[in-house]
Design an enzyme around this catalytic site. Structure first.
Site, short mmCIF file in Angstrom:
data_model
loop_
_atom_site.label_atom_id
_atom_site.label_comp_id
_atom_site.label_asym_id
_atom_site.label_seq_id
_atom_site.Cartn_x
_atom_site.Cartn_y
_atom_site.Cartn_z
N ASP A 13 -3.50 1.59 -36.18
CA ASP A 13 -2.93 2.03 -34.92
C ASP A 13 -2.62 3.51 -35.06
O ASP A 13 -1.64 3.89 -35.68
CB ASP A 13 -1.67 1.21 -34.61
CG ASP A 13 -0.96 1.68 -33.36
OD1 ASP A 13 -1.47 2.61 -32.68
OD2 ASP A 13 0.12 1.15 -33.06
N GLU A 25 2.80 -2.51 -38.11
CA GLU A 25 4.06 -2.87 -37.46
C GLU A 25 4.51 -4.26 -37.88
O GLU A 25 4.78 -5.14 -37.06
CB GLU A 25 3.95 -2.75 -35.94
CG GLU A 25 5.30 -2.43 -35.32
CD GLU A 25 5.23 -2.02 -33.85
OE1 GLU A 25 6.33 -1.87 -33.27
OE2 GLU A 25 4.13 -1.87 -33.30
N TYR A 79 -0.36 3.19 -39.66
CA TYR A 79 0.46 3.08 -38.46
C TYR A 79 1.03 4.46 -38.17
O TYR A 79 2.09 4.83 -38.65
CB TYR A 79 1.56 2.04 -38.66
CG TYR A 79 2.45 1.86 -37.45
CD1 TYR A 79 1.92 1.86 -36.17
CD2 TYR A 79 3.81 1.68 -37.58
CE1 TYR A 79 2.72 1.70 -35.05
CE2 TYR A 79 4.64 1.50 -36.48
CZ TYR A 79 4.08 1.52 -35.23
OH TYR A 79 4.89 1.35 -34.12
N ASN A 83 -2.44 -4.27 -35.00
CA ASN A 83 -1.00 -4.07 -34.92
C ASN A 83 -0.41 -5.36 -34.36
O ASN A 83 -0.56 -5.66 -33.17
CB ASN A 83 -0.68 -2.88 -34.02
CG ASN A 83 0.82 -2.65 -33.86
OD1 ASN A 83 1.61 -3.59 -33.82
ND2 ASN A 83 1.22 -1.40 -33.74
N ASP A 124 1.17 -6.70 -28.26
CA ASP A 124 0.64 -5.86 -27.19
C ASP A 124 -0.66 -5.16 -27.60
O ASP A 124 -1.30 -4.50 -26.77
CB ASP A 124 1.68 -4.84 -26.70
CG ASP A 124 2.46 -4.19 -27.82
OD1 ASP A 124 2.13 -4.39 -29.01
OD2 ASP A 124 3.43 -3.45 -27.53
N HIS A 125 -1.06 -5.30 -28.87
CA HIS A 125 -2.35 -4.83 -29.36
C HIS A 125 -3.26 -6.03 -29.62
O HIS A 125 -2.79 -7.16 -29.75
CB HIS A 125 -2.20 -4.09 -30.69
CG HIS A 125 -1.43 -2.81 -30.61
ND1 HIS A 125 -2.01 -1.58 -30.75
CD2 HIS A 125 -0.10 -2.59 -30.43
CE1 HIS A 125 -1.08 -0.64 -30.66
NE2 HIS A 125 0.08 -1.22 -30.46
N ASN A 153 -2.04 5.58 -32.50
CA ASN A 153 -1.24 6.10 -31.39
C ASN A 153 -1.84 7.39 -30.85
O ASN A 153 -1.12 8.35 -30.53
CB ASN A 153 0.21 6.30 -31.82
CG ASN A 153 1.04 5.04 -31.67
OD1 ASN A 153 1.00 4.39 -30.62
ND2 ASN A 153 1.78 4.68 -32.70
#
Length: 255
Positions: A146, A34, A105, A7, A245-246, A148
């Site tokens: 990702d 993303e 995602y 991501n 941030d990933h 989540n």
């Protein structure tokens, strides 16, 4: 075949980091999430210059997924089946050298008292139905991305803090387990029992304190599992200036 997922949290903002990763690690396949751009705005020329073919499913300002491959990309599907009204660009699937690969995602789902959480659970339900369809083909596939989803307490630096978050809610975990229980293998946890993370928030010194989450996953069909050689998390991109941030996670399949 080395398959990575990352991501990038805006492919344009992270382009130089992505190009560095492609040059340094040269995975055969890279699944991106993303993108935050439409198809026309995707930096195709720069990535093609690194020797990659590209399949993109973009969306303006939000979401967006892509598959990069050093090998030919065939049979591309854009969008997760099951809801013709879903316009969010969160799923792309293709066949690469006999292996079906998807870049996912999955919705975040927060806040849980909003329509976003039921949408997340419904999306997981659609993914479960699609996995059943894919399993009927009896072919190797890798569902990378990702998700989540924090699968277990070991995958979170503070399970109690995240227990009521959409990423760690019991409903989320149960839906993820139902997908695994169809016969899929979660590559990293199958090979490693240690805690390790793929995401660190930008706030509160999360990276420096290693306050992370493992929410990026590689789910393999039985035929792909038979070929699984390795799976690791590459933290180096997260340590670079202006990172996502990933960080990437990858698996390697035997030929």
């Amino acid at each position: 075949m080395k398959i990575a997922t990352w991501n990038v949290n805006s492919v344009k903002a992270r382009l130089e980091l992505l190009l560095d990763y492609l040059r340094e690690e040269a995975p055969d396949v890279v699944c991106l999430q993303e993108l935050k751009c439409q198809d026309a705005g995707f930096p195709a020329l720069e990535i093609e210059d690194q020797g990659y073919n590209i399949a993109v499913h973009g969306q303006k300002s939000y979401n967006g997924v892509a598959i990069l491959s050093k090998r030919p990309i065939e049979d591309v599907t854009r969008g997760l089946p099951g809801d013709d009204n879903d316009e969010q660009a969160r799923y792309i699937e293709a066949v690469i050298d006999g292996v079906r690969v998807a870049s996912i995602y999955l919705p975040n789902g927060n806040p849980v008292d909003s329509p976003k959480f039921p949408y997340k659970l419904a999306w997981l339900g659609r993914l479960e139905a699609h996995v059943q369809t894919l399993l009927a083909y009896e072919e190797p596939f890798v569902l990378a991305g990702d998700y989540n989803v924090i699968p277990q307490d070991i995958d979170c630096y503070d399970p109690e803090l995240w227990a009521k978050d959409a990423l760690g809610r019991p409903e989320t975990r149960a839906a993820f387990r139902r997908i695994l229980n169809l016969g899929l293998t979660e590559a990293f946890r199958t090979l490693h029992k240690r805690h390790d993370y793929t995401f660190w928030d930008y706030q509160r010194g999360a990276w420096e304190r290693d306050n992370g989450l493992r929410i990026d996953h590689l789910l393999l069909s039985p035929q792909a599992t038979d070929r699984l050689l390795a799976c690791e998390i590459d933290k180096r991109p997260r340590a670079k200036p202006r990172p996502s941030d990933h960080t990437p996670i990858w698996c390697e399949l035997s030929e």
